[in-house]
Write a protein that holds these residues in place. Sequence first.
Motif, PDB file in Angstrom:
ATOM      1  N   SER A 137      42.601  50.253  20.755  1.00 56.46           N
ATOM      2  CA  SER A 137      42.846  50.784  19.382  1.00 56.46           C
ATOM      3  C   SER A 137      41.734  51.870  18.996  1.00 56.46           C
ATOM      4  CB  SER A 137      42.747  49.536  18.369  1.00 56.46           C
ATOM      5  OG  SER A 137      43.419  50.242  17.213  1.00 56.46           O
ATOM      6  N   TRP A 138      42.052  52.922  19.381  1.00 52.12           N
ATOM      7  CA  TRP A 138      41.172  54.132  18.876  1.00 52.12           C
ATOM      8  C   TRP A 138      41.722  55.179  17.861  1.00 52.12           C
ATOM      9  CZ3 TRP A 138      39.485  54.919  24.561  1.00 52.12           C
ATOM     10  CH2 TRP A 138      38.870  53.508  24.911  1.00 52.12           C
ATOM     11  N   PRO A 139      42.494  54.953  16.901  1.00 51.97           N
ATOM     12  CA  PRO A 139      43.045  55.693  15.831  1.00 51.97           C
ATOM     13  C   PRO A 139      42.362  56.691  15.523  1.00 51.97           C
ATOM     14  CG  PRO A 139      42.995  53.617  14.857  1.00 51.97           C
ATOM     15  CD  PRO A 139      42.554  53.311  16.244  1.00 51.97           C
ATOM     16  N   GLU A 140      42.729  58.005  15.024  1.00 53.82           N
ATOM     17  CA  GLU A 140      41.794  59.195  14.592  1.00 53.82           C
ATOM     18  C   GLU A 140      40.478  59.784  15.358  1.00 53.82           C
ATOM     19  OE1 GLU A 140      42.861  56.589  12.258  1.00 53.82           O
ATOM     20  OE2 GLU A 140      44.567  57.691  11.349  1.00 53.82           O
ATOM     21  N   ARG A 156      38.562  56.513   8.508  1.00 54.34           N
ATOM     22  CA  ARG A 156      38.711  56.847   9.811  1.00 54.34           C
ATOM     23  C   ARG A 156      39.138  58.341   9.680  1.00 54.34           C
ATOM     24  NH1 ARG A 156      41.793  52.216  11.061  1.00 54.34           N
ATOM     25  NH2 ARG A 156      43.703  53.495  11.392  1.00 54.34           N
ATOM     26  N   ARG A 157      39.975  58.659   8.768  1.00 57.64           N
ATOM     27  CA  ARG A 157      40.537  60.162   8.636  1.00 57.64           C
ATOM     28  C   ARG A 157      39.332  60.944   8.387  1.00 57.64           C
ATOM     29  NH1 ARG A 157      45.387  57.570   7.429  1.00 57.64           N
ATOM     30  NH2 ARG A 157      44.972  57.352   5.204  1.00 57.64           N
ATOM     31  N   ALA A 158      38.654  60.359   7.214  1.00 62.25           N
ATOM     32  CA  ALA A 158      37.657  61.065   6.751  1.00 62.25           C
ATOM     33  C   ALA A 158      36.514  61.418   7.423  1.00 62.25           C
ATOM     34  CB  ALA A 158      36.959  60.614   5.295  1.00 62.25           C
ATOM     35  N   LEU A 159      36.189  60.449   8.270  1.00 64.73           N
ATOM     36  CA  LEU A 159      34.897  60.372   9.150  1.00 64.73           C
ATOM     37  C   LEU A 159      35.288  59.939  10.949  1.00 64.73           C
ATOM     38  CD1 LEU A 159      32.257  58.855   6.941  1.00 64.73           C
ATOM     39  CD2 LEU A 159      32.315  61.428   7.703  1.00 64.73           C
ATOM     40  N   PRO A 160      36.241  60.889  11.479  1.00 70.03           N
ATOM     41  CA  PRO A 160      36.521  60.447  12.688  1.00 70.03           C
ATOM     42  C   PRO A 160      35.398  60.057  13.612  1.00 70.03           C
ATOM     43  CG  PRO A 160      37.038  62.811  12.438  1.00 70.03           C
ATOM     44  CD  PRO A 160      36.554  62.101  11.033  1.00 70.03           C
ATOM     45  N   GLU A 213      51.553  61.758  16.460  1.00 72.37           N
ATOM     46  CA  GLU A 213      50.745  62.749  15.534  1.00 72.37           C
ATOM     47  C   GLU A 213      49.437  63.152  16.316  1.00 72.37           C
ATOM     48  OE1 GLU A 213      50.568  62.420  11.482  1.00 72.37           O
ATOM     49  OE2 GLU A 213      52.241  61.120  11.491  1.00 72.37           O
ATOM     50  N   ALA A 214      49.219  62.533  17.602  1.00 68.40           N
ATOM     51  CA  ALA A 214      47.917  62.960  18.525  1.00 68.40           C
ATOM     52  C   ALA A 214      48.094  64.549  18.954  1.00 68.40           C
ATOM     53  CB  ALA A 214      47.979  62.197  19.382  1.00 68.40           C
ATOM     54  N   SER A 215      46.868  65.040  18.905  1.00 70.43           N
ATOM     55  CA  SER A 215      46.663  66.598  19.415  1.00 70.43           C
ATOM     56  C   SER A 215      46.406  66.313  20.656  1.00 70.43           C
ATOM     57  CB  SER A 215      45.721  67.210  18.372  1.00 70.43           C
ATOM     58  OG  SER A 215      45.582  68.538  18.847  1.00 70.43           O
ATOM     59  N   LEU A 273      46.796  56.876  17.682  1.00 73.02           N
ATOM     60  CA  LEU A 273      47.451  57.368  16.515  1.00 73.02           C
ATOM     61  C   LEU A 273      46.652  58.534  16.067  1.00 73.02           C
ATOM     62  CD1 LEU A 273      49.572  57.178  14.209  1.00 73.02           C
ATOM     63  CD2 LEU A 273      48.016  55.782  13.172  1.00 73.02           C
ATOM     64  N   ARG A 274      46.951  59.667  15.806  1.00 69.76           N
ATOM     65  CA  ARG A 274      46.303  60.864  15.289  1.00 69.76           C
ATOM     66  C   ARG A 274      45.023  61.361  15.961  1.00 69.76           C
ATOM     67  NH1 ARG A 274      48.862  58.935  10.575  1.00 69.76           N
ATOM     68  NH2 ARG A 274      47.126  57.484  10.356  1.00 69.76           N
ATOM     69  N   ALA A 275      44.931  60.792  17.053  1.00 72.83           N
ATOM     70  CA  ALA A 275      43.887  60.952  17.912  1.00 72.83           C
ATOM     71  C   ALA A 275      43.833  62.473  18.423  1.00 72.83           C
ATOM     72  CB  ALA A 275      43.630  60.244  19.132  1.00 72.83           C
ATOM     73  N   THR A 276      42.691  63.041  18.496  1.00 74.38           N
ATOM     74  CA  THR A 276      42.268  64.165  19.059  1.00 74.38           C
ATOM     75  C   THR A 276      42.044  64.430  20.415  1.00 74.38           C
ATOM     76  OG1 THR A 276      41.483  65.053  16.967  1.00 74.38           O
ATOM     77  CG2 THR A 276      40.956  66.610  18.784  1.00 74.38           C
ATOM     78  N   LEU A 277      42.821  64.848  21.284  1.00 72.51           N
ATOM     79  CA  LEU A 277      42.680  64.940  22.977  1.00 72.51           C
ATOM     80  C   LEU A 277      42.791  66.157  23.391  1.00 72.51           C
ATOM     81  CD1 LEU A 277      44.646  61.563  23.103  1.00 72.51           C
ATOM     82  CD2 LEU A 277      42.552  61.705  24.117  1.00 72.51           C
TER      83      LEU A 277
END
Length: 474
Positions: free
Chosen positions: A256-259, A235-239, A299-301, A278-282
């Motif tokens: 559940s939509w982490p990263e 998930r982190r490598a290919l969000p 750690e979300a943006s 978690l760590r999602a980009t918003l």
Amino acid sequence: MSTEQPARRRPWWMWPAGTAGTAVFIVLLIWGPWWIEGHHLKDKSGGLISSAGIIVTGFRTMLLAIAAGIFTALGLWYTRKKHELEQRQFEQSQQQFAEGQKQFETTLRETQERDLRQAGIAREGQVTGRYVEAVKLLGSDNIHARLGGIYGLERVMKDSDRDHQSITEVLSAFIRNKLQEAAASPSEIHGTQETQDATHLPLQRKSRSSGELLILPEDTKAAFTVLGRRDPTQRRALPAAFENVQLDHRDLIGVSWPEANFERANFQGANLRAANLLRATLDYANLAEATLTNASLNEASLQNATLKSSDLVRSNLSGARLDHADMRDAIMNKANFTDASLFRARLDGASLNGARFERAHLTGARLKGARLADTNFRGANLTRTDLTRASLRRADFDGAKLHHTALDEADLRNANLEKAIGLEVENLIKARIDRTTSLPPGFSNNLYVQICIDRWEDEANEEARAGRDLEEPL
């Protein structure tokens, strides 16, 4: 390869030399004593002496010993030469065996590699076939076929690492297209009606005017689920990319939509209670009036995101990036902002009672009129933060940086400012403080601070008397 050596031919002179040597030995054995020791065998009269037999026997014994020694030396020489020859033959055979074994291993390795390549080609062919069939099912009008295609792609993604990226992109595009089609069809979710059956599924889109939320289609929900439950490393490598998707006024409880990447997505009015982001980009996302109670946004943006009037009660935003975010009038009681960055964020009128801002960066943030009772600001950076008219009763500022912080009419009763850093008298006296406020050492004795405390206590007493007068019967 044969290990036998060609027989070496003996020199032609060996047999004649051996015959001659044998003849010479016999001659010496018979007549040698007489030729060599003859003058010792006879007396003066020419007759044999009494010890002649002993001399002859000793001489012949000497010749036999010499011959035996020569034969022994020749035997040892021959044995040594034979041993050297056998040693060379053994070494040659060992070398030939090692070369043969190496050749066998090379042949075996090449055979195994060829078999593996062939098996890989066959496996890739099967995976490619499954991939193509699953992608075809995504375009079906049958909801069950589309679900089968989605879960088929998940199986292919687990079996083939090289197809992981393409499957992620395909499912992300499928979700974006489905949501776009749903947005273009105001009466129903596109694709939820079966074309092969006489009966139709119930409409999944509900009226917005009634205040009810829209239900996410099953195939879209399944695609979201597949992308969300991938391995964390993957998930982190290919969000998954869902930029600009329209998920406003949706029922998204517990998703559940982490990263995942939801940059500029529209979640206005959506219900994201207990969602895992978690760590999602918003970044730049619209979450106005959204429900995010108990949501995980660690750690979300959320930079430049809109969270105006949203519900973030007990949500976890530890380590989140909320720079320039608009959170005016949001309800965020007991939310966790530990180590979060809220540079120049707008929180005017927000309710943050019992929230945690430990080590948070609030430089330049605006909290005018915010309700911050029992809030934990330990180690937070509140430099140039605007706390005008904020309610900060019982707030803890232990180790917080308050350089040039605006405290005009802020309610700091029962607040802990004893170990605050950078607090200035000029700013403190603009706030509402009394003797219950814990001040840094030396501040209590300051004349201006004493005047301020007395003024606010007098005002509090007047308010109390006015309240009692109103309660008394006429």
